[in-house]
Design an enzyme around this catalytic site. Structure first.
Site, PDB file in Angstrom:
ATOM      1  N   ILE A 162       0.760  -1.224   0.041  1.00 48.24           N
ATOM      2  CA  ILE A 162       0.073  -0.109   0.072  1.00 48.24           C
ATOM      3  C   ILE A 162       0.798   1.285   0.208  1.00 48.24           C
ATOM      4  CG2 ILE A 162      -1.864   1.306   1.206  1.00 48.24           C
ATOM      5  CD1 ILE A 162      -2.810  -1.067   2.217  1.00 48.24           C
ATOM      6  N   GLY A 185       6.749   4.481   4.866  1.00 50.74           N
ATOM      7  CA  GLY A 185       7.260   5.752   5.114  1.00 50.74           C
ATOM      8  C   GLY A 185       8.768   5.600   5.827  1.00 50.74           C
ATOM      9  N   VAL A 188       3.248  -0.576   4.846  1.00 55.01           N
ATOM     10  CA  VAL A 188       2.071  -0.982   5.036  1.00 55.01           C
ATOM     11  C   VAL A 188       1.556  -1.794   3.819  1.00 55.01           C
ATOM     12  CG1 VAL A 188      -0.422  -0.231   5.351  1.00 55.01           C
ATOM     13  CG2 VAL A 188       1.318   1.185   6.332  1.00 55.01           C
ATOM     14  N   LYS A 240       0.847  -3.082   9.147  1.00 54.41           N
ATOM     15  CA  LYS A 240       1.740  -2.161   9.389  1.00 54.41           C
ATOM     16  C   LYS A 240       3.104  -2.690   9.827  1.00 54.41           C
ATOM     17  CE  LYS A 240       2.688   2.755  10.468  1.00 54.41           C
ATOM     18  NZ  LYS A 240       1.895   3.970  11.043  1.00 54.41           N
ATOM     19  N   ASP A 288       0.581  14.493  13.816  1.00 53.61           N
ATOM     20  CA  ASP A 288       0.888  14.395  12.271  1.00 53.61           C
ATOM     21  C   ASP A 288      -0.331  14.338  11.567  1.00 53.61           C
ATOM     22  OD1 ASP A 288       2.521  14.452  10.232  1.00 53.61           O
ATOM     23  OD2 ASP A 288       2.884  12.268  10.345  1.00 53.61           O
TER      24      ASP A 288
END
Length: 216
Positions: free
Chosen positions: A37, A40, A45, A60, A151
């Protein structure tokens, strides 16, 4: 009457199996990886299917090492405290039952895309009030627990365009509401940062990204 008792017994075993499954923690063999998906700085993910139930989740996976573990610990701690329809739910994790050098995995509720990818769709703009209401409702719940997300941005807001269901995700920077955030130039306090971020989101929903570029 016998049918009623049978119904209660079946319901009991169903609920018990869900609780026990979550308590046992994430096991890689229980899930089938379907697709990547996003990623980071210290996590990736993937879209996965739980083999036993056929349900789809977002898995995740945090990188091994102190940085990945710190983000995972913050996210899991926050999700264990939060329970709201506008916040993504955690199915299970392996933080308690993993080997020392293994990466941390979290199985999360799955939605098909994030708001950043969906903003250009006409139906998103048509439902901007409902979307913003759900985001504000989720942020209010986070703040009610004396936490700040830290965030808030379109990429961290999941959405199902067919139902307009919105859920806030990615709690790796979650902190106490009064705690200063570790970003240069960030205003003091996580609460304040969240509020400014929601204001920026409101501008993008109502005016579009082009208006922000013109002002800058």
């Amino acid at each position: 009457m016998a049918r009623r008792y049978l119904k209660h017994i079946l319901l009991f075993f169903l609920v018990t199996s869900v609780i026990v499954g979550a308590a046992e923690g994430y096991k890689e063999a229980d899930y089938e990886r379907l697709d990547d998906i996003c990623s980071g700085s210290c996590w990736t993910v993937s879209k996965v299917r739980e083999k036993k139930t056929g349900k789809i989740y977002a898995l995740k996976t945090f990188v091994s090492g102190p940085k990945g573990y710190e983000h995972a610990e913050k996210e899991i701690s926050a999700l264990e405290q939060l329970d709201h329809e506008s916040i993504v739910k955690m199915r299970t994790s392996n933080i308690e039952n993993r080997q020392r050098d293994d990466p941390v995995h979290i199985a999360l509720e799955y939605l098909p895309c994030d708001l950043d990818a969906a903003l250009s769709h006409p139906e998103i703009r048509e439902n901007k009030k409902e979307i913003l209401y759900q985001v504000l409702s989720g942020v209010a719940h986070i703040h009610s627990k004396k936490l700040a997300h830290g965030d808030i941005k379109p990429a961290n807001i999941l959405i199902d365009p067919t139902t307009m269901t919105v859920k806030i995700c990615d709690f790796g920077f979650c902190c106490k509401g009064e705690e200063e955030l570790p970003f240069p130039g960030t205003p003091t306090g996580g609460y304040y940062s969240d509020i400014l971020s929601v204001a920026g989101l409101m501008v993008r929903l109502y005016l579009g990204e082009s208006s922000l570029k013109k002002k800058n």
